[in-house]
Write a protein that holds these residues in place. Structure first.
Motif, PDB file in Angstrom:
ATOM      1  N   CYS A 219      -2.813  15.920 -19.412  1.00 45.83           N
ATOM      2  CA  CYS A 219      -4.217  16.349 -19.402  1.00 45.83           C
ATOM      3  C   CYS A 219      -4.443  17.856 -19.458  1.00 45.83           C
ATOM      4  N   ASP A 220      -3.444  18.644 -19.102  1.00 43.19           N
ATOM      5  CA  ASP A 220      -3.645  20.095 -19.015  1.00 43.19           C
ATOM      6  C   ASP A 220      -2.840  20.883 -20.038  1.00 43.19           C
ATOM      7  N   CYS A 221      -2.146  20.192 -20.924  1.00 38.59           N
ATOM      8  CA  CYS A 221      -1.224  20.875 -21.836  1.00 38.59           C
ATOM      9  C   CYS A 221      -1.604  20.589 -23.291  1.00 38.59           C
ATOM     10  N   PRO A 222      -2.257  21.531 -23.964  1.00 43.74           N
ATOM     11  CA  PRO A 222      -2.657  21.316 -25.358  1.00 43.74           C
ATOM     12  C   PRO A 222      -1.504  20.957 -26.290  1.00 43.74           C
ATOM     13  N   GLU A 223      -0.305  21.444 -25.996  1.00 40.81           N
ATOM     14  CA  GLU A 223       0.842  21.086 -26.835  1.00 40.81           C
ATOM     15  C   GLU A 223       1.092  19.580 -26.824  1.00 40.81           C
ATOM     16  N   MET A 224       0.652  18.917 -25.762  1.00 39.79           N
ATOM     17  CA  MET A 224       0.848  17.474 -25.655  1.00 39.79           C
ATOM     18  C   MET A 224      -0.239  16.686 -26.383  1.00 39.79           C
ATOM     19  N   TYR A 225      -1.486  17.127 -26.298  1.00 39.00           N
ATOM     20  CA  TYR A 225      -2.540  16.294 -26.889  1.00 39.00           C
ATOM     21  C   TYR A 225      -3.080  16.801 -28.225  1.00 39.00           C
ATOM     22  N   THR A 226      -2.709  18.025 -28.630  1.00 34.58           N
ATOM     23  CA  THR A 226      -3.121  18.490 -29.962  1.00 34.58           C
ATOM     24  C   THR A 226      -2.001  19.191 -30.723  1.00 34.58           C
ATOM     25  N   GLY A 227      -0.912  19.514 -30.042  1.00 36.80           N
ATOM     26  CA  GLY A 227       0.107  20.366 -30.639  1.00 36.80           C
ATOM     27  C   GLY A 227       1.368  19.641 -31.066  1.00 36.80           C
ATOM     28  N   ALA A 228       2.481  20.349 -30.925  1.00 36.98           N
ATOM     29  CA  ALA A 228       3.765  19.883 -31.458  1.00 36.98           C
ATOM     30  C   ALA A 228       4.253  18.589 -30.823  1.00 36.98           C
ATOM     31  N   TYR A 229       3.798  18.299 -29.613  1.00 37.70           N
ATOM     32  CA  TYR A 229       4.309  17.124 -28.896  1.00 37.70           C
ATOM     33  C   TYR A 229       3.281  15.997 -28.788  1.00 37.70           C
TER      34      TYR A 229
ATOM     35  N   LYS B 107       2.823  13.423 -30.547  1.00 41.20           N
ATOM     36  CA  LYS B 107       3.357  12.072 -30.769  1.00 41.20           C
ATOM     37  C   LYS B 107       3.928  11.453 -29.491  1.00 41.20           C
ATOM     38  N   TYR B 108       4.185  12.300 -28.492  1.00 41.55           N
ATOM     39  CA  TYR B 108       4.733  11.790 -27.232  1.00 41.55           C
ATOM     40  C   TYR B 108       3.649  11.466 -26.202  1.00 41.55           C
ATOM     41  N   TRP B 109       2.410  11.835 -26.502  1.00 43.75           N
ATOM     42  CA  TRP B 109       1.351  11.673 -25.498  1.00 43.75           C
ATOM     43  C   TRP B 109       1.182  10.206 -25.100  1.00 43.75           C
ATOM     44  N   SER B 110       1.004   9.352 -26.078  1.00 42.44           N
ATOM     45  CA  SER B 110       0.769   7.931 -25.775  1.00 42.44           C
ATOM     46  C   SER B 110       1.976   7.269 -25.112  1.00 42.44           C
ATOM     47  N   PRO B 111       3.207   7.488 -25.610  1.00 45.44           N
ATOM     48  CA  PRO B 111       4.366   6.917 -24.901  1.00 45.44           C
ATOM     49  C   PRO B 111       4.504   7.427 -23.468  1.00 45.44           C
ATOM     50  N   LEU B 112       4.133   8.693 -23.233  1.00 41.94           N
ATOM     51  CA  LEU B 112       4.239   9.233 -21.876  1.00 41.94           C
ATOM     52  C   LEU B 112       3.190   8.607 -20.963  1.00 41.94           C
ATOM     53  N   LEU B 113       1.977   8.428 -21.470  1.00 40.99           N
ATOM     54  CA  LEU B 113       0.956   7.750 -20.672  1.00 40.99           C
ATOM     55  C   LEU B 113       1.388   6.322 -20.358  1.00 40.99           C
TER      56      LEU B 113
ATOM     57  N   THR C  72      -8.634   7.823 -29.217  1.00 41.58           N
ATOM     58  CA  THR C  72      -7.585   7.683 -30.232  1.00 41.58           C
ATOM     59  C   THR C  72      -6.204   7.713 -29.597  1.00 41.58           C
ATOM     60  N   LEU C  73      -5.998   8.634 -28.678  1.00 42.41           N
ATOM     61  CA  LEU C  73      -4.704   8.736 -28.009  1.00 42.41           C
ATOM     62  C   LEU C  73      -4.395   7.466 -27.213  1.00 42.41           C
ATOM     63  N   ILE C  74      -5.389   6.980 -26.487  1.00 40.91           N
ATOM     64  CA  ILE C  74      -5.183   5.784 -25.664  1.00 40.91           C
ATOM     65  C   ILE C  74      -4.973   4.548 -26.536  1.00 40.91           C
ATOM     66  N   SER C  75      -5.618   4.516 -27.698  1.00 36.42           N
ATOM     67  CA  SER C  75      -5.493   3.349 -28.581  1.00 36.42           C
ATOM     68  C   SER C  75      -4.073   3.162 -29.101  1.00 36.42           C
ATOM     69  N   ASN C  76      -3.261   4.200 -29.011  1.00 36.24           N
ATOM     70  CA  ASN C  76      -1.868   4.104 -29.456  1.00 36.24           C
ATOM     71  C   ASN C  76      -0.936   3.561 -28.377  1.00 36.24           C
ATOM     72  N   THR C  77      -1.484   3.238 -27.214  1.00 36.38           N
ATOM     73  CA  THR C  77      -0.684   2.597 -26.166  1.00 36.38           C
ATOM     74  C   THR C  77      -0.807   1.077 -26.306  1.00 36.38           C
ATOM     75  N   SER C  78      -0.035   0.356 -25.530  1.00 33.55           N
ATOM     76  CA  SER C  78      -0.052  -1.107 -25.605  1.00 33.55           C
ATOM     77  C   SER C  78      -1.356  -1.667 -25.044  1.00 33.55           C
ATOM     78  N   ALA C  79      -1.637  -2.910 -25.397  1.00 29.85           N
ATOM     79  CA  ALA C  79      -2.832  -3.583 -24.884  1.00 29.85           C
ATOM     80  C   ALA C  79      -2.782  -3.684 -23.359  1.00 29.85           C
ATOM     81  N   ASP C  80      -1.602  -3.938 -22.811  1.00 27.24           N
ATOM     82  CA  ASP C  80      -1.459  -4.023 -21.353  1.00 27.24           C
ATOM     83  C   ASP C  80      -1.781  -2.686 -20.695  1.00 27.24           C
ATOM     84  N   CYS C  81      -1.295  -1.616 -21.287  1.00 30.04           N
ATOM     85  CA  CYS C  81      -1.565  -0.284 -20.745  1.00 30.04           C
ATOM     86  C   CYS C  81      -3.066   0.000 -20.752  1.00 30.04           C
ATOM     87  N   GLN C  82      -3.728  -0.317 -21.841  1.00 30.61           N
ATOM     88  CA  GLN C  82      -5.168  -0.083 -21.941  1.00 30.61           C
ATOM     89  C   GLN C  82      -5.941  -0.927 -20.928  1.00 30.61           C
ATOM     90  N   ARG C  83      -5.510  -2.159 -20.745  1.00 32.01           N
ATOM     91  CA  ARG C  83      -6.177  -3.036 -19.778  1.00 32.01           C
ATOM     92  C   ARG C  83      -6.033  -2.492 -18.356  1.00 32.01           C
TER      93      ARG C  83
END
Length: 216
Positions: free
Chosen positions: A98-108, A110-116, A191-202
């Motif tokens: 939530c506090d690191c732009p490199e995670m949600y808009t930058g180089a990393y 693609k790892y945001w959703s798997p990390l969540l 959009t970021l959350i939609s890339n997680t599993s259905a169970d994670c979203q639930r």
């Protein structure tokens, strides 16, 4: 160390400290060391900032933080046990999300959703008690030594200090910070959350309902 030293006392040495930590990891990746390293990095993200954690690690080697995410934070998070350590880890990962732009808009990004997804599993699943291949190495502080009965008793009665006493519920801390991120980045969070599993979203929806938080 990072809990008790004033930030300015160690700033000049962060890169060297991290270099030594990674050198030890590359030579012997034991379960105990991996767990302690995850807790250390998460505490660093909380005390200093997620941005500083990423920049310090990438200052050792370009894109090195991506390797840390792939090989440690996403894959081995579930091994962390103990209420205090688990709270530190939950808060540190939340800061990265939530506090690191490199995670949600930058180089990393693609790892945001798997990390969540790894963090939600961390909350919901039991501790992973499996061990890593390098566990045949004996940790220095695991070497048998003579201890008196009173020393053992004193150790048993000690309680671990909680450096994050202000955080009473890590799941609430997560969804509140996600909500703040969503408001600061309109349209990005769904959009970021939609890339997680259905169970994670639930499960996230359940957290939001439980703590009266809305994600936008």
């Amino acid at each position: 160390m990072i809990q008790h030293f004033p930030p300015e006392a160690l700033t000049a040495y962060h890169k060297q400290i991290f270099f030594l930590l990674f050198k030890r990891l590359s030579s012997s990746k034991t379960t105990k060391y991996v767990i302690n390293l995850i807790v250390f990095f998460c505490m660093y993200a909380v005390k200093y900032s997620a941005n500083q954690l990423v920049s310090t690690i990438d200052g050792i080697q370009a894109q090195m933080f991506g390797m840390l995410l792939e090989k440690l934070l996403i894959t081995e998070l579930q091994k962390v046990a103990g209420n205090v350590d688990r709270k530190i880890v939950a808060c540190g990962i939340t800061k990265l999300l939530c506090d690191c732009p490199e995670m949600y808009t930058g180089a990393y990004q693609k790892y945001w959703s798997p990390l969540l997804q790894a963090l939600v599993a961390f909350f919901e699943m039991p501790v992973d008690e499996s061990t890593l291949p390098d566990d045949h190495f004996i940790e220095v502080d695991d070497t048998p030594t003579f201890q008196t009965a009173s020393a053992k008793l004193n150790f048993a009665n000690s309680t671990k200090n909680d450096p994050l006493e202000a955080v009473s519920e890590p799941r609430q801390f997560l969804v509140q910070n996600l909500s703040t991120l969503g408001r600061s980045q309109p349209g990005r969070l769904p959009t970021l959350i939609s890339n997680t599993s259905a169970d994670c979203q639930r499960i996230l929806q359940q957290y939001c309902a439980k703590f009266s938080v809305q994600l936008v």
